[in-house]
Design a protein around this motif. Structure first.
Motif: not given
Length: 222
Positions: A173-199
């Motif tokens: 399974i591939h997962i998106p960036y975390l928000p702190e990673q996406a902040a470095r790239f304009a427009g990059a999507p992300s999901l928070p860690l707690d959502m990823l863990v629950n997923a």
């Protein structure tokens, strides 16, 4: 005298950071579930190097040790906005950038002489359905790329196909960036860690419970 039941182990793997990233969301999420129990199953988390060859060696050692009934490998896919269970692993390494040991195989098979591809044995569409029902963005992916993620995925499925681990189910399974990673790239999507863990909790429980995948659309036009 009653015979003790064999432990039902689940192996989750996540990658170390790569390509100038300080963290990898796959490992940040996976390590939060080390020791988590769901019914009779216990999750074991393992960190995998982002290195061709070494990644498979690490996976094989973990599988030899734990003899898991379920293996789910997780990787980062920067730019994707959803969790994407992968449908198919292909027998090719074609690295866009060098790995963490400066290896950059181009048009080299993962396993010489082996089949061109393997399908995941996870119930990928059931996983997507359950993730969406829980409010987690998810869709089936039909390409795991040709970097170390696909390398690990193919190696896992080849091992399972050779019946070295009868009854084991596995996939990637591939997962998106975390928000702190996406902040470095304009427009990059992300999901928070707690959502990823629950997923990942939902993924594990669904994969353990669903023996035959649901039949619903998961195809793509492009």
């Amino acid at each position: 005298m009653a015979v003790a039941a064999k432990p039902l182990n689940v192996l989750l793997t996540g990658f170390e950071p790569f390509e100038q990233e300080a963290i990898n969301p796959s490992w940040e999420a996976v390590r939060m579930l080390d020791g988590w129990k769901t019914g009779p199953a216990t999750v074991h988390a393992r960190l995998v190097p982002c290195v061709f060859g070494d990644a498979l060696d690490t996976l094989n050692r973990a599988m030899d040790e734990l003899k898991p009934r379920l293996v789910v490998c997780i990787g980062q896919a920067g730019g994707r906005a959803e969790l994407t269970p992968e449908r198919v692993a292909i027998n090719i390494d074609d690295a866009r950038v060098p790995d963490n040991h400066h290896r950059q195989p181009i048009d080299v098979p993962v396993v010489p002489g082996a089949p061109a591809a393997y399908f995941s044995t996870l119930p990928i569409k059931a996983i997507v359905r359950e993730l969406r029902a829980a409010g987690v963005p998810a869709s089936v992916s039909n390409s795991a790329g040709t970097f170390v993620c696909n390398h690990l995925f193919y190696g896992l499925m080849h091992r399972i196909a050779l019946h070295a681990d009868a009854g084991v189910r596995g996939g990637f399974i591939h997962i998106p960036y975390l928000p702190e990673q996406a902040a470095r790239f304009a427009g990059a999507p992300s999901l928070p860690l707690d959502m990823l863990v629950n997923a990942l909790r939902i993924t594990v429980t669904t994969a353990l419970a669903v023996k035959h995948d649901v039949r619903e659309t998961g195809g793509q036009l492009h």
